[in-house]
Enzyme design. Structure first.
Site, short mmCIF file in Angstrom:
data_model
loop_
_atom_site.label_atom_id
_atom_site.label_comp_id
_atom_site.label_asym_id
_atom_site.label_seq_id
_atom_site.Cartn_x
_atom_site.Cartn_y
_atom_site.Cartn_z
N GLU A 6 9.44 16.35 15.36
CA GLU A 6 10.14 16.04 14.02
C GLU A 6 9.54 17.41 13.32
O GLU A 6 8.44 17.46 12.86
CB GLU A 6 9.70 14.81 13.51
CG GLU A 6 10.61 14.45 12.55
CD GLU A 6 10.39 12.83 12.17
OE1 GLU A 6 9.15 12.39 12.71
OE2 GLU A 6 11.08 12.13 11.25
N CYS A 47 13.27 10.67 7.54
CA CYS A 47 13.11 10.36 9.21
C CYS A 47 14.57 10.37 9.69
O CYS A 47 14.55 10.26 10.97
CB CYS A 47 12.31 9.12 9.48
SG CYS A 47 13.05 7.81 8.31
N LYS A 71 0.83 -1.17 0.15
CA LYS A 71 -0.02 0.08 -0.04
C LYS A 71 0.92 1.37 -0.03
O LYS A 71 1.49 1.58 1.04
CB LYS A 71 -0.85 0.19 1.09
CG LYS A 71 -2.16 0.78 1.46
CD LYS A 71 -2.16 2.19 0.69
CE LYS A 71 -2.23 3.15 1.92
NZ LYS A 71 -1.60 4.62 1.78
P1 ADP Z 1 3.45 10.65 6.78
O1 ADP Z 1 3.21 11.97 7.69
O2 ADP Z 1 4.93 10.43 6.37
O3 ADP Z 1 2.58 10.71 5.51
P2 ADP Z 1 1.86 8.53 7.83
O4 ADP Z 1 2.19 7.59 8.81
O5 ADP Z 1 0.59 9.64 7.59
O6 ADP Z 1 3.20 9.52 7.46
O7 ADP Z 1 1.83 7.85 6.38
C1 ADP Z 1 2.49 6.61 6.08
C2 ADP Z 1 1.80 5.61 5.30
O8 ADP Z 1 0.70 5.14 6.36
C3 ADP Z 1 1.05 6.24 3.94
O9 ADP Z 1 1.17 5.09 2.98
C4 ADP Z 1 -0.20 6.47 4.58
O10 ADP Z 1 -1.22 6.52 3.49
C5 ADP Z 1 -0.43 5.31 5.64
N1 ADP Z 1 -1.40 5.53 6.38
C6 ADP Z 1 -1.95 6.87 6.85
N2 ADP Z 1 -2.91 6.49 7.78
C7 ADP Z 1 -3.16 5.24 8.09
C8 ADP Z 1 -4.00 4.30 8.83
N3 ADP Z 1 -4.65 4.88 9.59
N4 ADP Z 1 -4.07 3.11 8.67
C9 ADP Z 1 -3.07 2.55 7.86
N5 ADP Z 1 -2.13 3.29 6.95
C10 ADP Z 1 -2.19 4.55 7.31
#
Ligand code: ADP
Length: 485
Positions: A386, A289, A180
């Site tokens: 961060e 990161c 994903k």
């Molecule tokens: P960033 O701030 O780097 O975008 P995130 O943790 O929000 O970090 O996103 C990292 C990945 O996790 C992306 O592929 C995002 O689409 C996915 N993501 C965001 N929210 C969720 C969730 N609730 N469950 C699973 N995956 C998620």
């Protein structure tokens, strides 16, 4: 290049060897962060499509795991060769959807491909063990077997390498994968799937699903068929996924946030330290990161370091990453930009001085000026949170003990860096830093041969190197008895 003209461009998901739309036919728009124009759309899949991707991977599993290590290795090697052959096109796609300067994108394709090469070789070295049994008619055998269906959720900052770093070891040991990608950068992931199809992975072995993160993430984390979830992203989402994975006791790898200290001791080579700080802080517009988040400089060399650092930053050229001359691209989106603005305003309100930059770039849109702040106070948000942007806060320190305490005073423990030429200090500080990775006299440590990963709230597990394969393996113990009959 227009991204839609690329032979590697696909605007569908890749599930069970087929290119599919979302059941609802709904799509998500993807924008170029350098000009905010829509570059294409991808399917907005949800739970049902995710279930089908997981089931397809599960069906592909017996055939994939039954292949010999050599056969899997050959397919991975073909995938690697195709990535290298298509390096320029993959790099262009990345810069258009992610924004990083084209040379950095080229670097990432090489870096991402290096994991596929590395694990194509490691595939052949999944050694088991024999252990002497205390009884004479018995033998203890240790087998290493693939864990099963692997889900990988990846971020937008390294749209290629974060996928290969997870999927190459999984595929090498015999696990099928469901990927994903981040919604901001799906085309790099789909381009990898085009090349995987060409390389000859059997259908269902490698699947890419785009769409609603929470729906897809929930299914990947809770479906019992998925035996391992590998996530790179924020600590906040990582914690949610960890809780969800608890329901089916999945194996997990978590590469989460960081808040890297970057220490310059007074015995350091200051020019080298400036080069390292530039690489560590401003690569990918500060959106990694492992970026330096706190730059600690010892009193005696503080002035010299700051002067040379400001000088180096003043030479940076900001703009569209597709222009070869630009060394810094846009931030990924407005949300990221406003966090940077907030951190700078807060630090300045609490006493920090702007040595260079300090505001949005005159180009507007998602561009921010490369910035150095000095005299930053411990209370400023930037000292603990961060920033994920092109802002370097510089702090002054007196001695080794003080700076180690300051460096370790964080819930994060991913990357750290320091510059020194004193061998005793190099050992002491390397051992004292509570971080998964320590760069000594370098601002760049990531490579396929080394174990990437963090401690504390920066995550669980290691990626890359000989250790990176362990996260996709189950150890099975076989006790062979009655051997005297
Ligand atoms: P960033 O701030 O780097 O975008 P995130 O943790 O929000 O970090 O996103 C990292 C990945 O996790 C992306 O592929 C995002 O689409 C996915 N993501 C965001 N929210 C969720 C969730 N609730 N469950 C699973 N995956 C998620």
């Amino acid at each position: 290049m227009k991204i839609t003209e690329s032979k590697l461009y696909r605007d569908k998901c890749y599930i069970n060897g087929e290119w599919i739309e979302a059941d609802s036919r709904e799509t998500i728009s993807v924008n170029n962060p350098a000009n905010l124009e829509e570059i294409g759309t991808v399917p907005k899949c949800e739970t049902a499509e995710t279930k089908r991707a997981i089931e397809a991977a599960n069906e592909a599993w017996p055939e994939w795991r039954a292949k010999s290590a050599r056969q899997r290795s050959d397919i991975l090697r073909k995938w690697f060769n195709l990535m290298i052959d298509n390096k320029e096109e993959l790099a262009q796609i990345m810069t258009i959807e992610q924004g990083k300067p084209i040379n950095e994108s080229r670097g990432e394709i090489g870096y991402g491909a290096s994991f596929v090469e590395w694990f194509s070789e490691e595939a052949k070295r999944i050694y088991g063990d024999t252990i002497p049994d205390p009884l004479t008619d018995r033998r203890i055998i240790v087998l290493k077997q693939p864990v099963g269906v692997v889900a990988s959720i990846t971020p937008w900052n390294f749209p290629n390498a974060m996928i290969t770093r997870k999927c190459a070891p999984a595929l090498a040991v015999g696990c099928p994968v469901v990927i994903k990608p981040a919604s901001q950068t799906p085309f790099s992931a789909l381009a990898l799937a085009v090349l995987a199809e060409k390389a000859g992975f059997p259908k269902g072995t490698l699947n890419v699903i785009t769409g609603k993160a929470s729906a897809i993430g929930d299914e990947l984390a809770s479906n019992p068929i998925v035996r391992k979830l590998s996530f790179t992203g924020s600590t906040e989402i990582g914690k949610i996924l960890l809780q969800k994975c608890a329901g089916t006791v999945k194996k997990v790898s978590m590469e989460l946030g960081g808040h890297a200290p970057f220490i310059v001791f007074d015995d350091a080579n200051i020019d080298d330290a400036v080069t390292g700080a530039m690489q560590s802080k401003f690569r990918n517009t500060g959106q990694t990161c492992v970026c330096a988040n706190r730059i600690y400089v010892q009193e005696k060399v503080h002035e010299e370091f700051c002067k040379k650092f400001v000088d180096a930053v003043s030479k940076m050229k900001v703009g569209d990453g597709l222009n070869e001359e630009n060394s810094s691209g846009p931030m990924i989106d407005e949300h990221s930009l406003s966090k940077v603005e907030e951190h700078v305003e807060d630090a300045v309100a609490l006493g920090a001085k702007v040595a260079i930059g300090g505001s949005k770039h005159s180009l507007g849109l998602n561009f921010y000026q490369p910035t150095i702040l000095t005299e930053v106070t411990p209370q400023a948000k930037i000292t603990t949170e961060e920033t994920f942007g092109p802002v370097a806060p510089v702090y002054k320190f007196k001695d080794e003990k003080e700076v180690i305490d300051l460096a370790n005073n964080s819930p994060y423990g991913l990357a750290s860096y320091f510059y020194s030429r004193d061998i005793g200090r190099i050992w002491r500080v390397s051992e004292a830093l509570e971080y998964g990775m320590v760069g000594v006299n370098t601002g760049l440590t990531s490579k396929a041969e080394a174990p990437f990963g963090g401690i504390k709230e920066s995550g669980l597990g290691r990626e890359g190197s000989k250790y990176g394969i362990d996260d996709f393996i189950e150890i099975k113990y076989v006790n062979m008895c009655g051997l005297d009959k």
